[in-house]
Design a protein around this motif. Structure first.
Motif, PDB file in Angstrom:
ATOM      1  N   LEU A   1       0.817  -1.217   0.000  1.00 17.35           N
ATOM      2  CA  LEU A   1       0.000   0.000   0.000  1.00 17.35           C
ATOM      3  C   LEU A   1       0.850   1.266   0.000  1.00 17.35           C
ATOM      4  N   GLU A   2       2.175   1.086  -0.030  1.00 13.18           N
ATOM      5  CA  GLU A   2       3.139   2.198   0.012  1.00 13.18           C
ATOM      6  C   GLU A   2       2.979   3.028   1.290  1.00 13.18           C
ATOM      7  N   LEU A   3       2.699   2.347   2.384  1.00 15.45           N
ATOM      8  CA  LEU A   3       2.564   3.025   3.677  1.00 15.45           C
ATOM      9  C   LEU A   3       3.822   2.888   4.535  1.00 15.45           C
ATOM     10  N   LEU A   4       4.788   2.120   4.052  1.00 16.06           N
ATOM     11  CA  LEU A   4       6.062   1.975   4.754  1.00 16.06           C
ATOM     12  C   LEU A   4       7.195   2.306   3.797  1.00 16.06           C
ATOM     13  N   ASP A   5       8.010   3.279   4.188  1.00 16.05           N
ATOM     14  CA  ASP A   5       9.134   3.708   3.360  1.00 16.05           C
ATOM     15  C   ASP A   5      10.132   4.404   4.280  1.00 16.05           C
ATOM     16  N   ASP A   6      11.205   3.714   4.621  1.00 17.42           N
ATOM     17  CA  ASP A   6      12.162   4.269   5.582  1.00 17.42           C
ATOM     18  C   ASP A   6      12.870   5.514   5.060  1.00 17.42           C
ATOM     19  N   VAL A   7      13.063   5.609   3.744  1.00 20.12           N
ATOM     20  CA  VAL A   7      13.690   6.808   3.164  1.00 20.12           C
ATOM     21  C   VAL A   7      12.770   8.016   3.369  1.00 20.12           C
ATOM     22  N   ALA A   8      11.503   7.846   3.023  1.00 19.96           N
ATOM     23  CA  ALA A   8      10.526   8.930   3.195  1.00 19.96           C
ATOM     24  C   ALA A   8      10.338   9.256   4.674  1.00 19.96           C
ATOM     25  N   PHE A   9      10.358   8.229   5.520  1.00 17.96           N
ATOM     26  CA  PHE A   9      10.205   8.461   6.958  1.00 17.96           C
ATOM     27  C   PHE A   9      11.354   9.306   7.497  1.00 17.96           C
ATOM     28  N   ALA A  10      12.589   8.984   7.091  1.00 18.80           N
ATOM     29  CA  ALA A  10      13.753   9.748   7.562  1.00 18.80           C
ATOM     30  C   ALA A  10      13.643  11.213   7.147  1.00 18.80           C
ATOM     31  N   GLN A  11      13.201  11.458   5.923  1.00 17.99           N
ATOM     32  CA  GLN A  11      13.033  12.828   5.457  1.00 17.99           C
ATOM     33  C   GLN A  11      11.946  13.546   6.258  1.00 17.99           C
ATOM     34  N   TYR A  12      10.853  12.833   6.496  1.00 20.93           N
ATOM     35  CA  TYR A  12       9.756  13.411   7.286  1.00 20.93           C
ATOM     36  C   TYR A  12      10.235  13.773   8.687  1.00 20.93           C
ATOM     37  N   TRP A  13      10.968  12.864   9.329  1.00 24.67           N
ATOM     38  CA  TRP A  13      11.405  13.082  10.696  1.00 24.67           C
ATOM     39  C   TRP A  13      12.318  14.309  10.793  1.00 24.67           C
ATOM     40  N   ILE A  14      13.242  14.408   9.859  1.00 25.52           N
ATOM     41  CA  ILE A  14      14.170  15.541   9.861  1.00 25.52           C
ATOM     42  C   ILE A  14      13.426  16.854   9.607  1.00 25.52           C
TER      43      ILE A  14
ATOM     44  N   GLU B   1      22.960   3.863   6.178  1.00 23.73           N
ATOM     45  CA  GLU B   1      23.039   4.419   4.828  1.00 23.73           C
ATOM     46  C   GLU B   1      21.925   5.433   4.585  1.00 23.73           C
ATOM     47  N   ILE B   2      20.709   5.071   4.988  1.00 24.92           N
ATOM     48  CA  ILE B   2      19.571   5.981   4.796  1.00 24.92           C
ATOM     49  C   ILE B   2      19.740   7.213   5.677  1.00 24.92           C
ATOM     50  N   VAL B   3      20.204   7.025   6.907  1.00 26.58           N
ATOM     51  CA  VAL B   3      20.426   8.158   7.820  1.00 26.58           C
ATOM     52  C   VAL B   3      21.447   9.117   7.235  1.00 26.58           C
ATOM     53  N   ALA B   4      22.558   8.576   6.748  1.00 26.25           N
ATOM     54  CA  ALA B   4      23.625   9.418   6.194  1.00 26.25           C
ATOM     55  C   ALA B   4      23.120  10.250   5.018  1.00 26.25           C
ATOM     56  N   ALA B   5      22.351   9.624   4.137  1.00 24.19           N
ATOM     57  CA  ALA B   5      21.830  10.333   2.959  1.00 24.19           C
ATOM     58  C   ALA B   5      20.837  11.416   3.382  1.00 24.19           C
ATOM     59  N   ALA B   6      19.999  11.108   4.367  1.00 22.11           N
ATOM     60  CA  ALA B   6      18.980  12.067   4.804  1.00 22.11           C
ATOM     61  C   ALA B   6      19.593  13.285   5.490  1.00 22.11           C
ATOM     62  N   LEU B   7      20.743  13.087   6.143  1.00 24.30           N
ATOM     63  CA  LEU B   7      21.361  14.180   6.900  1.00 24.30           C
ATOM     64  C   LEU B   7      22.227  15.102   6.046  1.00 24.30           C
ATOM     65  N   GLU B   8      22.473  14.726   4.810  1.00 25.39           N
ATOM     66  CA  GLU B   8      23.376  15.504   3.951  1.00 25.39           C
ATOM     67  C   GLU B   8      22.943  16.956   3.802  1.00 25.39           C
ATOM     68  N   GLU B   9      21.631  17.194   3.756  1.00 29.35           N
ATOM     69  CA  GLU B   9      21.136  18.549   3.494  1.00 29.35           C
ATOM     70  C   GLU B   9      20.936  19.372   4.766  1.00 29.35           C
ATOM     71  N   VAL B  10      21.213  18.781   5.927  1.00 30.53           N
ATOM     72  CA  VAL B  10      20.996  19.512   7.185  1.00 30.53           C
ATOM     73  C   VAL B  10      22.112  20.525   7.406  1.00 30.53           C
ATOM     74  N   ASP B  11      21.744  21.792   7.548  1.00 31.47           N
ATOM     75  CA  ASP B  11      22.688  22.874   7.843  1.00 31.47           C
ATOM     76  C   ASP B  11      22.683  23.064   9.359  1.00 31.47           C
ATOM     77  N   GLU B  12      23.726  22.571  10.029  1.00 29.55           N
ATOM     78  CA  GLU B  12      23.745  22.591  11.486  1.00 29.55           C
ATOM     79  C   GLU B  12      23.765  24.005  12.068  1.00 29.55           C
TER      80      GLU B  12
END
Length: 207
Positions: A102-115, A141-152
């Protein structure tokens, strides 16, 4: 073999059916599971057990759908939620596959949402965000990719802005001590904290 003698929609839950075998109540099933049954039909012990397993899966699906309706969830969150509800591993695997379909689980999308949520409401460092995501079962791997755009630095600045008014009017040393402790708890490095402290105090003096 046992014979179905009655099928009755339950009063308290219209989505469930009470099954009577040989004149006695035997079990309750989800409407979708009971759909193919009819009065007079004979059921073997194996068929009854199969109906029970299918009903458990339907219960788990319903539970999981309710769980993901409140906010996006990681695969790990859903898995552990169902484990706490005492569903067996085979049922959990079926439900995870169902939600994936049902496309209700997606860890990549979840990581982006959380950030995005953290960046908007409770800014924090990459390290702190990474820890939170890994606790929710997101792969490195997913965490590292999701954090790339974060400006600390920008995140620390937003966090400081939200707090600065609380400490307006305090002496410089007290203001900086409180702000430094706050930013440190959000996981920011010493260099970033030092930069933001000077900016925040400058703004306090100007105001």
């Amino acid at each position: 073999m046992k014979t179905i003698t009655d099928l009755v929609i339950q009063k308290r839950d219209k989505d469930r059916v009470s099954i009577f075998l040989d004149g006695q109540f035997a079990l309750g099933l989800a409407v979708s599971v009971a759909a193919g049954l009819k009065v007079g039909q004979a059921l073997s012990p194996e068929e009854i057990e199969d109906l029970k397993r299918k009903d458990q899966t339907e219960k788990a699906k319903k539970n999981a759908l309710r769980f993901v309706s409140y906010r996006p969830r990681s695969v790990y969150e859903v898995q552990t939620h169902l484990q706490r509800k005492a569903f067996d591993e085979e049922t959990i695997e079926q439900v995870l596959a169902y939600l994936n379909g049902l496309e209700l689980l997606d860890d990549v999308a979840f990581a982006q949402y959380w950030i995005e949520q953290r960046e908007t409401f409770r800014p924090r460092s990459r390290y702190a965000l990474g820890q939170e995501l890994r606790q929710k079962g997101i792969s490195r791997e997913i965490v590292a990719a999701a954090l790339e755009e974060v400006d600390e630095t920008a995140a620390a600045r937003r966090a400081a802005e939200k707090q600065a008014n609380r400490w307006a009017g305090l002496p410089e040393d007290v203001f900086k001590e409180k702000m430094a402790g706050f930013l440190q708890r959000r996981g920011f490095s010493y260099d970033i904290i030092r930069e933001i402290l000077e900016e925040s105090w400058q703004e306090q003096e100007e105001n």
